[in-house]
Design an enzyme around this catalytic site. Structure first.
Site, short mmCIF file in Angstrom:
data_model
loop_
_atom_site.label_atom_id
_atom_site.label_comp_id
_atom_site.label_asym_id
_atom_site.label_seq_id
_atom_site.Cartn_x
_atom_site.Cartn_y
_atom_site.Cartn_z
N LYS A 164 0.88 -1.19 0.09
CA LYS A 164 -0.13 -0.05 -0.25
C LYS A 164 0.76 1.35 0.13
CE LYS A 164 -1.00 0.66 4.81
NZ LYS A 164 -1.94 1.15 5.74
N LEU B 4 8.91 -0.21 -1.04
CA LEU B 4 8.84 -1.63 -0.34
C LEU B 4 9.66 -1.50 1.02
CD1 LEU B 4 9.19 -3.24 -3.63
CD2 LEU B 4 7.14 -2.73 -2.66
N GLY B 5 9.42 -2.94 1.60
CA GLY B 5 10.33 -3.04 2.75
C GLY B 5 9.50 -3.19 4.09
N GLY C 67 7.15 1.66 28.77
CA GLY C 67 7.18 0.21 28.15
C GLY C 67 8.69 0.17 28.05
N GLY C 68 9.06 -0.88 28.95
CA GLY C 68 10.64 -1.30 29.06
C GLY C 68 11.11 -2.55 28.02
N VAL D 215 0.80 3.04 34.22
CA VAL D 215 0.57 4.41 33.65
C VAL D 215 -1.02 4.43 33.54
CG1 VAL D 215 0.78 5.81 31.61
CG2 VAL D 215 2.55 4.62 32.33
N GLY E 169 4.17 -2.14 22.61
CA GLY E 169 3.97 -3.42 21.90
C GLY E 169 3.57 -3.15 20.57
N HIS F 23 41.71 -15.76 19.25
CA HIS F 23 41.87 -14.90 20.32
C HIS F 23 42.72 -13.62 19.83
CE1 HIS F 23 43.51 -13.64 24.43
NE2 HIS F 23 44.45 -13.34 23.84
C1 LIG Z 1 11.44 0.73 15.75
C2 LIG Z 1 11.35 -0.78 15.45
C3 LIG Z 1 12.55 -1.52 15.78
C4 LIG Z 1 12.52 -2.94 14.91
N1 LIG Z 1 13.60 -3.42 15.13
C5 LIG Z 1 14.03 -4.94 14.81
C6 LIG Z 1 15.09 -5.36 14.60
O1 LIG Z 1 16.13 -4.84 15.08
N2 LIG Z 1 15.08 -6.88 14.52
C7 LIG Z 1 13.90 -7.62 14.10
O2 LIG Z 1 13.92 -8.74 13.90
N3 LIG Z 1 12.70 -6.82 14.05
C8 LIG Z 1 12.50 -5.50 14.70
N4 LIG Z 1 11.34 -4.96 14.49
C9 LIG Z 1 10.20 -5.58 14.07
C10 LIG Z 1 10.07 -5.78 12.74
O3 LIG Z 1 10.03 -4.54 12.01
C11 LIG Z 1 8.71 -6.62 12.31
O4 LIG Z 1 8.72 -7.82 12.96
C12 LIG Z 1 8.79 -6.99 10.74
O5 LIG Z 1 8.89 -5.94 10.21
C13 LIG Z 1 7.63 -7.96 10.57
O6 LIG Z 1 7.50 -8.06 9.05
P1 LIG Z 1 6.17 -8.29 8.52
O7 LIG Z 1 6.63 -8.64 7.03
O8 LIG Z 1 5.46 -9.37 9.10
O9 LIG Z 1 5.44 -7.10 8.52
P2 LIG Z 1 5.63 -5.67 8.05
O10 LIG Z 1 7.23 -5.30 8.01
O11 LIG Z 1 4.80 -4.71 8.91
O12 LIG Z 1 5.17 -5.26 6.73
C14 LIG Z 1 3.78 -5.25 6.39
C15 LIG Z 1 3.69 -4.36 5.34
O13 LIG Z 1 2.32 -4.53 4.63
C16 LIG Z 1 1.87 -3.57 4.15
N5 LIG Z 1 0.36 -3.52 4.19
C17 LIG Z 1 -0.59 -3.85 5.24
N6 LIG Z 1 -1.55 -3.93 5.01
C18 LIG Z 1 -1.68 -4.05 3.43
C19 LIG Z 1 -2.53 -4.26 2.43
N7 LIG Z 1 -3.99 -4.50 2.94
N8 LIG Z 1 -2.59 -4.11 1.26
C20 LIG Z 1 -1.06 -3.79 0.79
N9 LIG Z 1 -0.20 -3.60 1.64
C21 LIG Z 1 -0.53 -3.61 3.11
C22 LIG Z 1 2.33 -2.45 5.06
O14 LIG Z 1 2.44 -1.33 4.46
C23 LIG Z 1 3.72 -3.16 5.36
O15 LIG Z 1 4.39 -2.32 4.34
C24 LIG Z 1 11.53 -3.57 14.82
C25 LIG Z 1 10.22 -2.76 14.73
C26 LIG Z 1 10.20 -1.29 15.18
C27 LIG Z 1 8.78 -0.81 14.99
#
Ligand SMILES: Cc1cc2nc3c(=O)[nH]c(=O)nc-3n(C[C@H](O)[C@H](O)[C@H](O)COP(=O)(O)OP(=O)(O)OC[C@H]3O[C@@H](n4cnc5c(N)ncnc54)[C@H](O)[C@@H]3O)c2cc1C
Length: 465
Positions: free
Chosen positions: A32, A36-37, A179-180, A236, A270, A443
């Site tokens: 959407k 990408l990514g 949140g810790g 909180v 979370g 080492h």
């Molecule tokens: C600040 C932060 C730091 C993080 N650091 C780490 C880390 O260091 N290591 C780690 O392993 N994880 C980390 N995470 C968690 C990690 O980002 C997620 O676990 C991971 O991105 C999940 O991947 P996913 O493919 O399930 O979903 P996402 O990466 O959330 O991707 C989902 C995609 O689907 C798209 N989408 C949703 N609904 C629709 C739709 N109906 N049509 C078209 N597109 C849609 C969204 O726009 C999004 O681009 C972090 C998260 C945050 C917020």
């Protein structure tokens, strides 16, 4: 008619699409957003690590360079440049995914994907136009969004989520973090290193409470040294933006209300699974009570040709977990018999020291009644750590009391995010602590601490302590 349509281009979705294409399936991906990514590359793993690296350089320049004999004058932070470098890093990564889609001949459809029926997805663009595509199989990889509490109004100005914390225009004087967990501590670290006072309010009695308890205790000690303060066992009850300030009130568990004032509050309690606009009901796909897409052990939803992976299903919300699931579903569709060992998906906190963990925690072993032995080795006793002045932390190895098989490895210290890979390999091959203890580790390296902890676990044989 595509063989596979993937909805969502995060690490779950784009990896699933690549593996499907590698296995000869005609594949489409729908995203959407214009890049990408997903969360990981745009507003998660990658940008947070970019800022963690920059802020760590600054912190070292300000606090440890002089001990190394490097003198600097007029050191200052250029936050704008720091954020702009982070944006460049994100761009390089998201462009890289676009390239990988092209290379693998995956059709990219930009727009919101929603089910019309179990084989048809409507792709709606922001300009109001839409099209429909059809797939034999569909993989839902729509990820997650930050969650909040019902009484908190996220104004994205002073009451912010991780997304806004990655692009602040000024360094907070006092950042309050609700949140810790991992995200709050990582982003709190960025600003603490740049000079903010950081107050963490956590409902549980420990930070990073789902990890082995030793890790939370040790990390709390290290973070206090860089300007963190902690309010554990605090609930909180209200968050208010009063203009130039935020006021957070919390119940301290003793019937008293504590007020903490700051200039920004980061809500990092979370993330929630994201299915808005997906119209999953139209395909008959069921959700759980927690809003996740319900899947079986094969990651199949309630409709057999529709699968779901990553943050939108049960399990750890981690990019590498989502990736493994993407590969798993692609290979299942190709008739293979893949397998994921969820117990061996490592968890990492990219603070400094870094925390990394795999397998069972000590608390889980106790709960399961499994007899174990523990070996620990502190980085204070590591020559490599002393050379780099990174002596905080330790490695803890938990091994089966009878068979010596490694059941859990918990590390806090320098570069443990990279070091945990050795523990994952060892545990995938069901190594004993003695196996690791008998292998040569270069080492001086930080990895010697893992070997020493394994020696400690096998009859207390650590050599350097
Ligand atoms: C600040 C932060 C730091 C993080 N650091 C780490 C880390 O260091 N290591 C780690 O392993 N994880 C980390 N995470 C968690 C990690 O980002 C997620 O676990 C991971 O991105 C999940 O991947 P996913 O493919 O399930 O979903 P996402 O990466 O959330 O991707 C989902 C995609 O689907 C798209 N989408 C949703 N609904 C629709 C739709 N109906 N049509 C078209 N597109 C849609 C969204 O726009 C999004 O681009 C972090 C998260 C945050 C917020």
């Amino acid at each position: 008619m595509y063989d596979v349509i993937v909805i969502g281009s995060g690490p779950g979705g784009y990896v699933a699409a690549i593996r499907c294409a590698q296995l000869g399936m005609k594949t489409a991906i729908i995203e959407k957003y214009s890049t990408l990514g997903g969360t990981c590359l745009n507003v998660g793993c990658i940008p947070s690590k970019a800022l963690l690296d920059s802020s760590e350089h600054y912190h070292n320049a300000a606090h440890t360079f002089s001990t190394h004999g490097i003198e600097l004058k007029n050191l200052k932070v250029n936050l704008g440049q720091m954020i702009s470098r982070k944006d460049d890093v994100v761009k390089q990564n998201v462009d890289g995914i676009q390239f990988l889609m092209k290379k693998n001949k995956i059709d990219v459809h930009q727009g919101l994907g929603s089910f019309v029926d179990a084989h048809t997805i409507k792709v709606s663009k922001e300009d109001g136009t839409s099209s429909e595509i059809h797939g034999k199989n569909i993989i839902i990889a729509t990820g997650s969004k930050p969650s909040s509490l019902p009484f908190i109004k996220l104004d994205k100005d002073r009451i912010i989520t991780s997304t806004e914390a990655l692009k602040l225009k000024e360094i907070p004087k006092h950042l309050v973090v609700i949140g810790g967990g991992v995200i709050g501590l990582e982003l709190g670290s960025v600003y603490a290193r740049l000079g903010s006072k950081v107050s963490v309010i956590e409902f549980m009695d420990s930070i990073i409470p789902t990890m082995d308890r030793t890790m939370g205790k040790e990390l709390q000690k290290s973070l206090k040294k860089i300007g963190f303060e902690f309010y554990l066992k605090h609930k909180v009850t209200s968050v208010e933006n009063t203009g130039k300030e935020v006021s957070v009130k919390a119940d301290n568990g003793k019937g008293e209300v504590v007020e903490i004032k700051g200039d920004y509050v980061l809500v990092s309690i979370g993330r929630r699974p994201y299915t808005d606009g997906l119209n999953a009901e139209a395909a008959g796909v069921k959700l759980t009570d927690r809003g996740q897409i319900e899947v079986n052990d094969h990651l199949q939803t309630s409709v057999s040709h529709i699968y779901a992976i990553g943050d939108v299903v049960k399990g750890a919300m981690l990019a590498h977990k989502a990736e493994e699931e993407g590969v798993f579903v692609a290979e299942t569709l190709a008739g293979q018999k893949p397998h994921i060992n969820y117990n061996l998906i490592p968890g990492v906190v990219y603070t400094w020291p870094e925390v990394a963990s795999v397998g069972y925690t000590e608390e889980q072993l106790k709960e399961k009644g499994i007899k174990y032995k523990a070996g620990k080795f502190p980085f204070m006793a590591s020559g490599r750590a002393r050379a780099s002045m990174d002596t905080d932390g330790l490695v803890k190895v938990l091994a089966d009391a009878e068979t010596d098989e490694i059941l859990g490895v918990h590390m806090i210290g320098p570069r443990t995010a990279d070091m945990i890979a050795e523990a994952v390999v060892a545990m995938e091959y069901r190594a004993s602590a003695e196996d690791i203890a008998r292998m040569s580790h270069a080492h001086p390296t930080y990895t010697e601490a893992f070997k020493e902890a394994c020696l400690a676990a096998t009859d207390n044989r650590a050599l350097h302590i």
